[in-house]
Design an enzyme around this catalytic site. Sequence first.
Site, mmCIF file in Angstrom:
data_model
loop_
_atom_site.group_PDB
_atom_site.id
_atom_site.type_symbol
_atom_site.label_atom_id
_atom_site.label_comp_id
_atom_site.label_asym_id
_atom_site.label_seq_id
_atom_site.Cartn_x
_atom_site.Cartn_y
_atom_site.Cartn_z
ATOM 1 N N GLU A 60 4.546 45.298 65.147
ATOM 2 C CA GLU A 60 4.723 46.744 65.264
ATOM 3 C C GLU A 60 4.380 47.221 66.675
ATOM 4 O O GLU A 60 5.062 48.070 67.234
ATOM 5 C CB GLU A 60 3.836 47.485 64.250
ATOM 6 C CG GLU A 60 4.175 47.192 62.801
ATOM 7 C CD GLU A 60 3.341 46.073 62.192
ATOM 8 O OE1 GLU A 60 3.075 46.145 60.986
ATOM 9 O OE2 GLU A 60 2.962 45.133 62.909
ATOM 10 N N CYS A 91 -1.198 46.809 59.516
ATOM 11 C CA CYS A 91 -2.655 46.651 59.509
ATOM 12 C C CYS A 91 -3.293 47.943 60.014
ATOM 13 O O CYS A 91 -2.616 48.857 60.485
ATOM 14 C CB CYS A 91 -3.063 45.460 60.379
ATOM 15 S SG CYS A 91 -2.910 45.752 62.164
ATOM 16 N N CYS A 94 -2.509 48.803 63.684
ATOM 17 C CA CYS A 94 -1.135 49.297 63.838
ATOM 18 C C CYS A 94 -0.984 50.707 63.284
ATOM 19 O O CYS A 94 -0.250 51.517 63.840
ATOM 20 C CB CYS A 94 -0.142 48.343 63.184
ATOM 21 S SG CYS A 94 0.068 46.828 64.125
#
Length: 131
Positions: A60, A91, A94
């Site tokens: 990402e 996560c 991110c």
Amino acid sequence: MQHFTLNQDDHELIEQARQLIRTRNSERHAVAAALYTSSGKIYLGLHLETYVGRAAVCAESIAIGNAALTGDTGIQTLVAVYRNQEIVSPCGICRELIMDYAPLAKVILQEENRMYKIGIQDLLPQKYRRK
């Protein structure tokens, strides 16, 4: 928490991420990400694994960086796909990054066989902010 239905652009985004992880899947690349911006352009990212886990970079982050390189920062929707082709949730790091760069962005998620979009604010409630 509002869920949004996927549209054709979302399905294309998922397919691009899946295609990338199919072609680049290795010990060093476990996740691929794709995002589209308000310009309609798609940007891709690939997870960079390292032997020292803290130095790894999420897919990402790479996708957001690729969009930022061109100045195309109107991120609308983002998806991450694991090597088994399943959609995975970003996560915590991110989530922070997405929220900083695109607080109105939507993230595509999957629960069993059901795919949907959700606002990044719902994935990161009460985000830390500097005063």
